[in-house]
Structure formats: structure tokens, C-alpha cells
Design a protein around this motif. Structure first.
Motif, PDB file in Angstrom:
ATOM      1  N   TYR A   1      29.705  78.549  33.616  1.00  0.00           N
ATOM      2  CA  TYR A   1      29.791  77.699  34.889  1.00  0.00           C
ATOM      3  C   TYR A   1      29.001  78.260  36.054  1.00  0.00           C
ATOM      4  O   TYR A   1      28.764  77.067  36.789  1.00  0.00           O
ATOM      5  CB  TYR A   1      31.310  77.950  35.435  1.00  0.00           C
ATOM      6  CG  TYR A   1      32.504  77.223  34.508  1.00  0.00           C
ATOM      7  CD1 TYR A   1      32.767  76.130  34.735  1.00  0.00           C
ATOM      8  CD2 TYR A   1      32.987  77.973  33.243  1.00  0.00           C
ATOM      9  CE1 TYR A   1      33.799  75.376  34.159  1.00  0.00           C
ATOM     10  CE2 TYR A   1      33.866  77.398  32.587  1.00  0.00           C
ATOM     11  CZ  TYR A   1      34.240  76.050  32.737  1.00  0.00           C
ATOM     12  OH  TYR A   1      35.426  75.379  32.048  1.00  0.00           O
TER      13      TYR A   1
ATOM     14  N   CYS B   1      33.480  80.857  41.367  1.00  0.00           N
ATOM     15  CA  CYS B   1      33.880  80.472  39.909  1.00  0.00           C
ATOM     16  C   CYS B   1      35.157  79.409  40.166  1.00  0.00           C
ATOM     17  O   CYS B   1      35.013  78.481  39.344  1.00  0.00           O
ATOM     18  CB  CYS B   1      34.298  81.825  39.203  1.00  0.00           C
ATOM     19  SG  CYS B   1      33.304  82.976  38.871  1.00  0.00           S
TER      20      CYS B   1
ATOM     21  N   VAL C   1      34.864  75.621  38.446  1.00  0.00           N
ATOM     22  CA  VAL C   1      35.910  75.200  37.598  1.00  0.00           C
ATOM     23  C   VAL C   1      36.459  73.967  37.961  1.00  0.00           C
ATOM     24  O   VAL C   1      36.680  72.854  37.365  1.00  0.00           O
ATOM     25  CB  VAL C   1      36.849  76.213  37.047  1.00  0.00           C
ATOM     26  CG1 VAL C   1      37.935  75.690  36.232  1.00  0.00           C
ATOM     27  CG2 VAL C   1      36.108  77.425  36.494  1.00  0.00           C
TER      28      VAL C   1
ATOM     29  N   ARG D   1      34.507  70.804  37.730  1.00  0.00           N
ATOM     30  CA  ARG D   1      34.468  70.147  36.252  1.00  0.00           C
ATOM     31  C   ARG D   1      35.639  69.718  35.738  1.00  0.00           C
ATOM     32  O   ARG D   1      35.876  69.838  34.625  1.00  0.00           O
ATOM     33  CB  ARG D   1      33.745  71.000  35.369  1.00  0.00           C
ATOM     34  CG  ARG D   1      32.377  71.674  35.793  1.00  0.00           C
ATOM     35  CD  ARG D   1      31.883  72.415  34.572  1.00  0.00           C
ATOM     36  NE  ARG D   1      30.720  73.144  35.129  1.00  0.00           N
ATOM     37  CZ  ARG D   1      29.619  73.714  34.112  1.00  0.00           C
ATOM     38  NH1 ARG D   1      29.913  73.658  32.839  1.00  0.00           N
ATOM     39  NH2 ARG D   1      28.573  74.057  34.777  1.00  0.00           N
TER      40      ARG D   1
ATOM     41  N   LEU E   1      41.269  77.396  37.540  1.00  0.00           N
ATOM     42  CA  LEU E   1      41.109  78.604  37.182  1.00  0.00           C
ATOM     43  C   LEU E   1      42.320  79.403  37.585  1.00  0.00           C
ATOM     44  O   LEU E   1      42.867  79.503  38.655  1.00  0.00           O
ATOM     45  CB  LEU E   1      39.930  79.487  38.260  1.00  0.00           C
ATOM     46  CG  LEU E   1      39.339  80.783  37.887  1.00  0.00           C
ATOM     47  CD1 LEU E   1      38.909  80.729  36.480  1.00  0.00           C
ATOM     48  CD2 LEU E   1      38.697  81.115  38.878  1.00  0.00           C
TER      49      LEU E   1
ATOM     50  N   LEU F   1      41.313  79.497  32.233  1.00  0.00           N
ATOM     51  CA  LEU F   1      41.660  78.210  32.917  1.00  0.00           C
ATOM     52  C   LEU F   1      42.333  77.136  32.349  1.00  0.00           C
ATOM     53  O   LEU F   1      42.412  77.435  31.221  1.00  0.00           O
ATOM     54  CB  LEU F   1      40.085  77.799  33.435  1.00  0.00           C
ATOM     55  CG  LEU F   1      39.198  77.657  32.104  1.00  0.00           C
ATOM     56  CD1 LEU F   1      39.045  76.006  31.870  1.00  0.00           C
ATOM     57  CD2 LEU F   1      37.812  78.183  32.430  1.00  0.00           C
TER      58      LEU F   1
ATOM     59  N   LYS G   1      42.508  73.012  31.339  1.00  0.00           N
ATOM     60  CA  LYS G   1      41.472  71.728  31.395  1.00  0.00           C
ATOM     61  C   LYS G   1      41.837  71.177  30.529  1.00  0.00           C
ATOM     62  O   LYS G   1      42.588  71.485  29.654  1.00  0.00           O
ATOM     63  CB  LYS G   1      40.177  72.371  31.416  1.00  0.00           C
ATOM     64  CG  LYS G   1      39.631  72.657  30.062  1.00  0.00           C
ATOM     65  CD  LYS G   1      38.164  72.938  30.208  1.00  0.00           C
ATOM     66  CE  LYS G   1      37.511  73.429  28.739  1.00  0.00           C
ATOM     67  NZ  LYS G   1      36.120  73.519  28.631  1.00  0.00           N
TER      68      LYS G   1
END
Length: 212
Positions: free
Chosen positions: A137, A148, A152, A155, A159, A192, A194
Motif C-alpha cells: 500500500y 496506512c 487502505v 483503495r 484498516l 483490513l 475489503k
């Protein structure tokens, strides 16, 4: 294979060629955590006995330098507190499966924006929890937790926490991180949530696993 606590059934598994052995809770015992933990621990004891060459006529263990790590799932928090990490010739580690779920809800309850993001992701059937390298990342040798978190989110993920390079315990983020704090390095892992259809960058483990 048969009864997961049976010496004969476990001896038939390719334990000697595995890099790690996962002893997982039986979903049929999900409502009986103490019973599930007893079965898992019993399986671990039997597997350790096999790997320790206690039954040479039944099983040929690997050499000391090729000894697999034994990882056992625990459901009950009372059991988890009573079981220390065990080293020795056959390394044994316990993990409480509910800890990640509890951490997720703690994070979501602490901040509305995180709650809404997690809820939106988990409503979809294609959302899941991943552990990915921080270097996927961000560029550079070190970076802040705030960087960070922002990367995250940019995208499409959220996190939840991280494991520092060289560490073995996750640290969960209980609020949106601000400036300061110890930076992360390229070897850190990010935990994370996603969507699964986002380009995957999940960690690929160079190991063979045996799930019991």
C-alpha cells in the motif's frame, strides 16, 4: 479421516511433511465452546505425541529442523487464559477465533465513519478480512499508521489493525489514527476489511498446511 482425537486417524495424515498443522474447532460444537476446546486440545496432545516419536510403530516423525508448528483454535476465553504458549521440540500456539471478531466490533463501535464503512463492506457477500503486507500500500522503508489507514481507505478498504515486523500479536486500531506513534516498516502486516473483487494482494504463505 475419522475421529480427530483418534491416534490411528491422526497418524494417517501427512503430518511429517507439513510446515504447519492447524487444529480447528468443529462447527457442530460451536454452541459448546468448552467441549470444542477439549476436543481440539485432545487432538493437539495426540499430534504432539506422534511428532515427539512416542509411537514409533505407528508414525515416523520428521527431523528436528523440519518439525511443523502446531496451531490450535480455542473458542472459550476461559480456556484461552489458561493456556500459555508452548515451545519445545514441537512448537504449539493457541488462538481465540473470537478475538478478531471482538476487535472488529470494538473498532466499529468507536467511530461512526468506521462503522458505516465496515457495515457497507460486510453487507456484501464478496467482502472479507485480509492480512496484507504494508509495502503493498505504501512505498518507503517506514510509514505512519495514519498513512496506512488513509491508503487502505483510498483503495476501498478499512484498516482494522496490524502486526509489526517481527511481532506475532495483532494490534487493533480503536479509533481513527492521528499523527504520532511508532511507525510501521515494510515487513508489517495490515489487517483490513475489503471487497474480494478488489485486486488481491494477500500474503502467500510458503507452507503446506494440514487442517484437523
Amino acid at each position: 479421516v475419522g475421529d480427530p482425537t483418534s491416534l490411528y486417524a491422526l497418524a494417517s495424515l501427512p503430518l511429517a511433511s507439513a510446515h504447519a498443522i492447524l487444529v480447528l474447532a468443529d462447527s457442530r460444537l460451536a454452541g459448546q465452546p468448552n467441549l470444542s476446546d477439549s476436543a481440539c486440545i485432545g487432538a493437539c496432545i495426540t499430534i504432539r505425541s506422534l511428532l515427539s516419536n512416542d509411537y514409533p510403530l505407528r508414525f515416523k516423525p520428521p527431523t528436528a529442523d523440519a518439525m511443523p508448528t502446531l496451531v490450535c483454535e480455542i473458542l472459550s476465553p476461559q480456556t484461552a487464559r489458561a493456556l500459555p504458549e508452548s515451545g519445545g521440540p514441537v512448537p504449539l500456539h493457541f488462538f481465540q477465533s473470537g478475538a478478531v471478531i471482538a476487535g472488529l466490533f470494538t473498532i466499529a463501535a468507536s467511530q461512526a465513519s468506521v462503522y458505516n464503512s465496515v457495515q457497507a463492506l460486510l453487507r456484501r457477500r464478496d467482502a472479507s478480512i485480509f492480512a496484507e503486507p504494508a509495502s503493498s500500500y505504501l512505498d518507503g522503508e517506514t510509514f505512519s499508521i495514519e498513512e496506512c489507514f488513509a491508503s487502505v481507505r483510498a483503495r476501498g478498504g478499512v484498516l482494522l489493525g496490524f502486526v509489526r515486523e517481527g511481532g506475532d500479536s495483532p494490534e487493533f486500531i480503536l479509533r481513527q489514527p492521528g499523527a504520532g506513534g511508532d511507525p510501521l516498516t515494510t515487513g508489517a502486516l495490515l489487517i483490513l476489511v475489503k471487497r474480494c473483487d478488489v485486486q488481491p494482494m494477500s500474503v502467500q504463505l510458503d507452507a503446506d498446511f494440514v487442517a484437523v
